[in-house]
Design a protein around this motif. Structure first.
Motif, PDB file in Angstrom:
ATOM      1  N   HIS A 158       4.459   3.602 -16.556  1.00  0.00           N
ATOM      2  CA  HIS A 158       5.314   4.012 -18.802  1.00  0.00           C
ATOM      3  C   HIS A 158       5.122   5.295 -18.899  1.00  0.00           C
ATOM      4  CE1 HIS A 158       4.331   3.012 -22.476  1.00  0.00           C
ATOM      5  NE2 HIS A 158       3.334   3.919 -22.655  1.00  0.00           N
ATOM      6  N   ILE A 159       4.052   5.892 -18.492  1.00  0.00           N
ATOM      7  CA  ILE A 159       4.518   7.749 -18.192  1.00  0.00           C
ATOM      8  C   ILE A 159       5.950   8.638 -17.807  1.00  0.00           C
ATOM      9  CG2 ILE A 159       3.249   9.897 -17.500  1.00  0.00           C
ATOM     10  CD1 ILE A 159       0.780   7.852 -17.510  1.00  0.00           C
ATOM     11  N   LEU A 160       6.087   7.989 -16.711  1.00  0.00           N
ATOM     12  CA  LEU A 160       7.388   8.287 -16.450  1.00  0.00           C
ATOM     13  C   LEU A 160       7.972   7.688 -17.419  1.00  0.00           C
ATOM     14  CD1 LEU A 160       6.684   7.899 -11.962  1.00  0.00           C
ATOM     15  CD2 LEU A 160       7.043   9.912 -13.187  1.00  0.00           C
ATOM     16  N   ASN A 161       9.016   6.448 -17.126  1.00  0.00           N
ATOM     17  CA  ASN A 161       9.274   6.163 -18.416  1.00  0.00           C
ATOM     18  C   ASN A 161       9.616   6.341 -19.694  1.00  0.00           C
ATOM     19  OD1 ASN A 161      11.052   4.482 -16.498  1.00  0.00           O
ATOM     20  ND2 ASN A 161       9.193   2.334 -17.606  1.00  0.00           N
ATOM     21  N   CYS A 181       4.841  11.708  -7.719  1.00  0.00           N
ATOM     22  CA  CYS A 181       4.877  12.545  -8.709  1.00  0.00           C
ATOM     23  C   CYS A 181       4.437  13.474  -8.818  1.00  0.00           C
ATOM     24  CB  CYS A 181       3.132  11.764  -9.282  1.00  0.00           C
ATOM     25  SG  CYS A 181       4.091  10.304 -11.034  1.00  0.00           S
ATOM     26  N   PHE A 182       3.778  13.906  -7.702  1.00  0.00           N
ATOM     27  CA  PHE A 182       3.170  15.597  -7.031  1.00  0.00           C
ATOM     28  C   PHE A 182       4.200  16.535  -6.852  1.00  0.00           C
ATOM     29  CE2 PHE A 182       2.630  18.231  -4.297  1.00  0.00           C
ATOM     30  CZ  PHE A 182       1.234  19.442  -4.276  1.00  0.00           C
ATOM     31  N   PHE A 183       5.200  15.275  -6.366  1.00  0.00           N
ATOM     32  CA  PHE A 183       6.936  17.058  -6.439  1.00  0.00           C
ATOM     33  C   PHE A 183       7.541  17.023  -7.919  1.00  0.00           C
ATOM     34  CE2 PHE A 183       6.381  16.130  -2.105  1.00  0.00           C
ATOM     35  CZ  PHE A 183       6.397  17.829  -1.288  1.00  0.00           C
ATOM     36  N   LYS A 184       7.368  15.956  -9.195  1.00  0.00           N
ATOM     37  CA  LYS A 184       7.530  16.428  -9.813  1.00  0.00           C
ATOM     38  C   LYS A 184       6.857  17.400 -11.471  1.00  0.00           C
ATOM     39  CE  LYS A 184      11.926  14.604 -10.182  1.00  0.00           C
ATOM     40  NZ  LYS A 184      13.361  15.063 -10.890  1.00  0.00           N
ATOM     41  N   VAL A 192       0.692  -1.235  -0.097  1.00  0.00           N
ATOM     42  CA  VAL A 192       0.186   0.262  -0.333  1.00  0.00           C
ATOM     43  C   VAL A 192       1.156   1.419  -0.012  1.00  0.00           C
ATOM     44  CG1 VAL A 192      -1.342   0.806   1.918  1.00  0.00           C
ATOM     45  CG2 VAL A 192      -2.283  -0.556   0.677  1.00  0.00           C
ATOM     46  N   LEU A 193       2.228   1.431   0.518  1.00  0.00           N
ATOM     47  CA  LEU A 193       2.803   2.330   0.406  1.00  0.00           C
ATOM     48  C   LEU A 193       3.639   2.771  -0.684  1.00  0.00           C
ATOM     49  CD1 LEU A 193       4.974   2.058   3.842  1.00  0.00           C
ATOM     50  CD2 LEU A 193       2.796   3.579   3.475  1.00  0.00           C
ATOM     51  N   ILE A 194       3.328   1.578  -1.617  1.00  0.00           N
ATOM     52  CA  ILE A 194       3.945   1.735  -2.883  1.00  0.00           C
ATOM     53  C   ILE A 194       3.523   3.022  -3.581  1.00  0.00           C
ATOM     54  CG2 ILE A 194       4.610   0.924  -5.182  1.00  0.00           C
ATOM     55  CD1 ILE A 194       5.902  -1.934  -3.176  1.00  0.00           C
ATOM     56  N   PRO A 195       2.269   2.923  -3.700  1.00  0.00           N
ATOM     57  CA  PRO A 195       1.723   3.405  -4.512  1.00  0.00           C
ATOM     58  C   PRO A 195       1.559   5.400  -3.999  1.00  0.00           C
ATOM     59  CG  PRO A 195      -0.214   2.256  -4.523  1.00  0.00           C
ATOM     60  CD  PRO A 195       0.729   1.361  -3.310  1.00  0.00           C
ATOM     61  N   ILE A 196       1.025   5.253  -2.149  1.00  0.00           N
ATOM     62  CA  ILE A 196       1.183   6.328  -2.033  1.00  0.00           C
ATOM     63  C   ILE A 196       2.688   6.961  -1.726  1.00  0.00           C
ATOM     64  CG2 ILE A 196       0.874   7.213   0.346  1.00  0.00           C
ATOM     65  CD1 ILE A 196      -0.254   5.460   1.619  1.00  0.00           C
ATOM     66  N   SER A 197       3.861   6.491  -2.041  1.00  0.00           N
ATOM     67  CA  SER A 197       5.388   7.131  -2.421  1.00  0.00           C
ATOM     68  C   SER A 197       4.986   7.312  -3.952  1.00  0.00           C
ATOM     69  CB  SER A 197       6.127   5.816  -2.125  1.00  0.00           C
ATOM     70  OG  SER A 197       5.974   4.750  -2.168  1.00  0.00           O
ATOM     71  N   ILE A 198       4.682   6.494  -4.283  1.00  0.00           N
ATOM     72  CA  ILE A 198       4.788   7.570  -5.778  1.00  0.00           C
ATOM     73  C   ILE A 198       3.615   8.396  -6.739  1.00  0.00           C
ATOM     74  CG2 ILE A 198       4.453   6.329  -8.591  1.00  0.00           C
ATOM     75  CD1 ILE A 198       5.731   3.644  -7.617  1.00  0.00           C
ATOM     76  N   SER A 199       2.927   8.382  -5.609  1.00  0.00           N
ATOM     77  CA  SER A 199       2.245   9.407  -5.905  1.00  0.00           C
ATOM     78  C   SER A 199       2.654  10.678  -5.835  1.00  0.00           C
ATOM     79  CB  SER A 199       0.727   9.329  -5.630  1.00  0.00           C
ATOM     80  OG  SER A 199      -0.122   8.324  -5.924  1.00  0.00           O
ATOM     81  N   ILE A 200       3.804  10.601  -4.363  1.00  0.00           N
ATOM     82  CA  ILE A 200       4.054  11.794  -4.127  1.00  0.00           C
ATOM     83  C   ILE A 200       5.400  11.922  -4.777  1.00  0.00           C
ATOM     84  CG2 ILE A 200       5.638  12.305  -1.827  1.00  0.00           C
ATOM     85  CD1 ILE A 200       3.887  10.795   0.073  1.00  0.00           C
ATOM     86  N   LEU A 236       0.448  11.588 -12.661  1.00  0.00           N
ATOM     87  CA  LEU A 236       0.111  12.089 -10.464  1.00  0.00           C
ATOM     88  C   LEU A 236      -1.426  11.361 -11.230  1.00  0.00           C
ATOM     89  CD1 LEU A 236       0.232  13.466  -7.905  1.00  0.00           C
ATOM     90  CD2 LEU A 236      -0.175  15.211  -8.740  1.00  0.00           C
ATOM     91  N   LYS A 237      -1.970  11.546 -12.522  1.00  0.00           N
ATOM     92  CA  LYS A 237      -3.656  11.007 -12.045  1.00  0.00           C
ATOM     93  C   LYS A 237      -3.697   9.467 -11.788  1.00  0.00           C
ATOM     94  CE  LYS A 237      -3.817  12.081 -16.683  1.00  0.00           C
ATOM     95  NZ  LYS A 237      -4.270  12.865 -17.882  1.00  0.00           N
ATOM     96  N   TYR A 238      -2.798   9.027 -12.949  1.00  0.00           N
ATOM     97  CA  TYR A 238      -2.582   7.420 -12.625  1.00  0.00           C
ATOM     98  C   TYR A 238      -2.103   6.710 -11.456  1.00  0.00           C
ATOM     99  CZ  TYR A 238      -3.503   7.835 -17.251  1.00  0.00           C
ATOM    100  OH  TYR A 238      -4.075   8.429 -18.508  1.00  0.00           O
TER     101      TYR A 238
END
Length: 159
Positions: free
Chosen positions: A148-151, A72-75, A62-70, A80-82
């Motif tokens: 995919h979007i980040l890559n 994406c937010f800062f980047k 559960v921490l994985i999508p949360i950390s990736i969202s954070i 981010l929407k995904y």
């Protein structure tokens, strides 16, 4: 985000989903075949280990999508929407534990359900489990889209 780190996180989440699918196809049907006394004996013996395993795996996943969202937010990336959709479904996974599984598992430890109640509870447990697997799968799909979007963004920056 480092491509190897991101793929490792997605792989870990995939392992989490796979372990839940395994639980749904192996453990739940097996539990339903056991007579009441054998189920309670089994759950008393293996329930704590199963619960500890899934507790740590679920929290980590559960921490994985949360950390990736954070991230994406800062980047300020369109991913981010995904990642937020993935986070939403991962939080639903966690919510299901508190809404249903915590009390159901406690009833199994207390061993106070009669045979028909236990059978019904195991059927309910299995239904909620597959709902949880659905949420996990949706979360994983959106994590993959995020990756995919980040890559893609990193590929265009590096070219």
């Amino acid at each position: 985000m480092n491509r190897i780190l991101l793929l490792s996180l997605i792989s870990f989440f995939g392992i989490f989903v796979g372990s839940q699918i395994t639980e749904g196809f192996l453990l739940a049907p097996y539990w339903k075949t056991l007579p009441k006394a054998e189920f309670y004996e089994y759950y008393a013996k293996f329930g704590p280990a199963i619960n500890n395993y899934y507790r740590m795996l679920t929290i980590s996943a559960v921490l994985i999508p949360i950390s990736i969202s954070i991230y994406c937010f800062f980047k300020k990336t369109s991913a981010l929407k995904y990642s937020l959709v993935s986070t939403f479904f991962s939080l639903l996974i966690l919510s299901l534990f508190f809404i249903y599984f915590k009390d159901a598992n406690q009833q199994f430890y207390q061993a106070n359900l009669n045979s028909s109640q236990l059978k019904l509870e195991l059927e309910t447990w299995e239904c909620y489990h597959w709902l949880r697997v659905l949420f996990e799968s949706i979360s994983l799909i959106f994590l993959i889209l995020t990756t995919h979007i980040l890559n893609q963004k990193e590929s265009t920056i590096n070219s």
